[in-house]
Design an enzyme around this catalytic site. Structure first.
Site, PDB file in Angstrom:
ATOM      1  N   GLU A  16      -4.320  -9.422   3.218  1.00  0.00           N
ATOM      2  CA  GLU A  16      -5.065  -9.164   4.450  1.00  0.00           C
ATOM      3  C   GLU A  16      -6.291 -10.052   4.633  1.00  0.00           C
ATOM      4  O   GLU A  16      -6.680 -10.368   5.760  1.00  0.00           O
ATOM      5  CB  GLU A  16      -5.501  -7.692   4.498  1.00  0.00           C
ATOM      6  CG  GLU A  16      -4.403  -6.718   4.850  1.00  0.00           C
ATOM      7  CD  GLU A  16      -3.636  -6.223   3.628  1.00  0.00           C
ATOM      8  OE1 GLU A  16      -2.930  -5.210   3.737  1.00  0.00           O
ATOM      9  OE2 GLU A  16      -3.746  -6.863   2.550  1.00  0.00           O
ATOM     10  N   GLU A  73       0.828  -1.205   0.000  1.00  0.00           N
ATOM     11  CA  GLU A  73       0.000   0.000   0.000  1.00  0.00           C
ATOM     12  C   GLU A  73       0.865   1.260   0.000  1.00  0.00           C
ATOM     13  O   GLU A  73       0.527   2.259  -0.648  1.00  0.00           O
ATOM     14  CB  GLU A  73      -0.937  -0.021   1.215  1.00  0.00           C
ATOM     15  CG  GLU A  73      -2.045  -1.063   1.060  1.00  0.00           C
ATOM     16  CD  GLU A  73      -2.937  -1.168   2.278  1.00  0.00           C
ATOM     17  OE1 GLU A  73      -4.159  -0.963   2.135  1.00  0.00           O
ATOM     18  OE2 GLU A  73      -2.421  -1.461   3.369  1.00  0.00           O
TER      19      GLU A  73
END
Length: 721
Positions: A141, A119
């Site tokens: 995730e 990210e």
């Protein structure tokens, strides 16, 4: 002296290289130190940006950035949701400042960039990754019950489009190599060596001084493939929830649903609003019980097992094995030989005849050839692996080996005979391992001259896919022997769990309760189709009657006979268990023994998919009324209560082995975090589990009744050990 973990180095061309290096951690994570360092660094970048031509962001660690601070996230509760949302927004605001700095920023990815690490890279304007095995790129995730909360959903949707973002990056959380990420569009360049990485980033900055605006911040930007209101995409949108439900098998797993919602909702609004939507979904997941459970299993427990703490003192010298004899060249033995050879270990694959041994070698060759055909291995590497495996029928050929792994049929007399022959030829320091799944190791040790050198290594089938190995300590197994076995399992890149001895050990014992509970419901007249369906809804990766067919119904009878024999020798009687009469009828009345025999609870046509045998409905099903939740609870709680009994009996001594052994070995629903976590991860804690077990015992039998040991544990607190 600055305590900033992000080092600043500016060159003569006005390019600043920012190097992340948390001095108190093995990897960089989004902890408080990172947050404060990034804030300070951004303040300086914004203050000095007129004198900058570009920024390179890299790492001094062996990895780029590991992601979120899972230890912190895993300890949150629902009361922390507002705080988690605010903290998430703060970190994302920092990345947004980096993205809109007005100066081009390159991520120089020198190793793994997973979750929050990727990210951060997505917030940069260009991404260059280092080739090699250590570089893994992705947003995993979902495997922890979370969604990418650092802008991962928002940016991948805008970079790739909704469908590609969901299918290739978000819903299954794949981890790509640098080359694969380049092909998927996750990175823009790949370099061959670490020395080339930062220079390549600087070269790009010099050639692209104006490339400091993301497409979604420019005029006229449209999401690739269209947003949800686009006619072409809107036609396909209703299929996404159905596709997701099919992928999950109907299981109630919140993270994939939240990812889908955040992606679709975020695609209909501006970037900053989409980012807040993502943060709200993340906060809800992070403070929920599912992510707490999954972080416990796949982060905390995984670290425990891989760290070696269950094997002895920290810092002890590791043992290395160079050669192993595998005794028994059937599918299991050949699978073990394949795992050993891939890890660089010389293997003697022995069977009663050379023809049998060569047949086992053929299976190893088939596994290796398949990887070559798939492009996952070179022909040269395949030859190298196969050269390590030598078929033999002679015990004399195994005299030199460091370890022996017996993988013959599950029969005490046969295994005992094999080890008697082994002890005559191998050296005095050879590790002796039995791949038994149910026979007590202590029983095999009793006739041995070197009982202290014997240990159980229970591999799971198929070995090339199953990562778990159950290490069983017999009463006479020495600590050194156990440590050597643990190191061998790690050497072949499998996941070791530690258990003490007893019939069925841990995994086989608990697995037996699952399949027998399913068959008990068949015996009661419950529709078999409902049993199978509700098992999938509970989160089991496969349904229990289908699993029983795979292991065979005759194996259940064989284990029962061994238990009855043992009970008779002890002067007791083994009681009959619910469901066993159905198995007897299936075998004796209908000649249905399982998949290998061509018929079991399922039919196996030569063409087409398997289906439940219609005779089940004719001979057993009475459409007995029972709720779907009751079916699910009977399967899950039956396994959990048996896990508790394994703790009580001393078979289990640590919760990490209990949780990951059940998830990876016998298919316990992963979203629960494993049976040990399942028992305590509820508002009422262990006491709530005990209460529900009593309800099930009242309704369905004493096998669900908690023991006094477990009641005492629940009264004292929330700990099983």
């Amino acid at each position: 002296m600055s305590t900033n973990m992000i080092a600043w180095e500016k060159d003569a061309d006005g390019i600043v290289t920012l190097t992340m290096d948390d001095p108190d951690a093995r990897v960089n994570t989004m902890n408080e130190r990172y947050r404060d360092a990034m804030e300070e660094t951004l303040d300086r970048l914004e203050a000095e940006k007129d004198g900058l031509t570009g920024v390179v962001l890299t790492s001094a660690k062996g990895t780029f950035f590991a992601g979120g601070d899972l230890d912190s996230i895993g300890s949150t509760t629902e009361d922390d949701a507002a705080e988690i949302f605010a903290e998430t927004e703060h970190i994302k605001a920092q990345l947004r400042r980096l993205e809109t700095l007005g100066v081009p920023v390159v991520a120089a990815i020198n190793g793994a960039a997973l979750g929050g690490g990727f990210e951060i890279a997505l917030a940069c304007h260009h991404r260059i990754a280092l080739a090699g095995k250590k570089t893994k790129i992705g947003l995993p995730e979902v495997s922890l019950g979370l969604l990418p909360g650092g802008g991962g959903v928002t940016r991948t949707v805008r970079l790739f489009g909704i469908e590609k973002a969901l299918m290739e990056w978000l819903l299954e959380g794949p981890q790509y190599s640098a080359e694969e990420a380049l092909e998927k569009g996750g990175v823009d360049e790949v370099v061959a060596s670490a020395e080339e990485l930062v220079p390549a980033a600087k070269t790009w900055l010099k050639e692209n001084p104006e490339a400091h605006t993301k497409p979604w911040d420019g005029k006229g930007y449209k999401i690739p493939g269209g947003n949800p209101t686009h006619p072409g995409f809107a036609q396909r949108l209703p299929a996404f929830p159905a596709m997701l439900r099919a992928k999950l098998g109907g299981a109630d797993v919140p993270a994939p649903k939240a990812i889908l919602s955040a992606a679709v909702e975020g695609a209909q609004v501006d970037f900053d609003t989409a980012s807040r939507i993502e943060s709200r979904y993340f906060a809800g997941l992070a403070t929920g019980r599912t992510s707490t459970a999954m972080i416990q299993a796949f982060h905390t427990d995984m670290q425990t097992l891989r760290s070696g703490s269950i094997a002895g003192e920290k810092g002890r010298e590791k043992n290395t094995v160079n050669s192993v004899a595998v005794l028994g060249a059937g599918m299991m033995g050949a699978g073990i030989a394949h795992a050993l050879a891939i890890a660089g270990i010389e293997v003697m694959l022995k069977d009663v005849s050379l023809a049998n041994a060569e047949k086992g070698f053929g299976h190893v060759k088939g596994l290796v050839d398949k990887r070559v055909q798939q492009g996952k291995m070179s022909a040269e590497k395949a030859e190298e692996i196969l050269a390590r495996v030598t078929p033999t029928e002679s015990y004399d050929d195994i005299a030199h080996v460091d370890a022996v792994i017996e993988a013959v049929f599950e029969d005490f007399d046969l295994k005992n005979s094999v080890f008697t022959d082994v002890e005559k030829v191998v050296g005095p320091d050879t590790l002796l391992c039995s791949n038994t799944s149910t026979l007590p190791i202590t029983q095999l040790q009793q006739p041995r001259e070197r009982s202290a050198d014997m240990v159980g290594l229970h591999f799971f089938s198929p070995v090339h896919r199953m990562k778990l190995v159950e290490i069983i300590k017999g009463e006479q197994t020495s600590q050194r022997t156990f440590e050597r076995a643990y190191d061998l399992v790690q050497q072949i890149r499998k996941l070791p769990i530690a258990v003490n001895d007893g019939r069925g050990f841990y995994t086989s014992r608990v697995y037996g309760t699952l399949i027998l509970e399913a068959v008990a419901m068949v015996e009661e007249g419950v529709n078999p189709q409902r049993i199978e369906r509700e098992a999938r809804h509970a989160g089991f990766p496969a349904s229990p009657l289908a699993m029983l067919d795979e292991v065979s119904l005759t194996l259940v009878q064989h284990i029962r006979a061994a238990e009855e024999k043992e009970a008779k020798e002890l002067g007791t009687e083994r009681p009959a268990r619910p469901g066993e009469s159905v198995i007897d009828r299936m075998i004796e009345d209908f000649d249905r023994k399982g998949r290998a025999a061509g018929a079991g609870f399922y039919e196996y046509p030569e063409e087409g998919r398997k289906f439940l045998w219609p005779g089940l409905f004719e001979h057993f099903s009475q459409d007995t009324e029972i709720s779907g939740q009751e079916i699910q609870d009977r399967l899950v709680y039956r396994m959990a209560i048996e896990t508790a009994r394994c703790f009580e009996d001393g078979i289990l001594t640590d919760t990490a082995s209990a949780n990951l052994g059940a998830i990876f070995g016998i298919g316990f629903p992963p979203q629960t975090g494993g049976p040990a976590t399942f028992m305590v991860n509820r508002p009422e804690g262990l006491a709530g589990f005990v209460s529900r077990c009593d309800e099930l015992a009242d309704a369905h039998g004493e096998r669900f009744r908690p023991s006094e040991w477990l009641r005492e544990r629940a009264a004292k607190g929330n700990d099983l050990v």
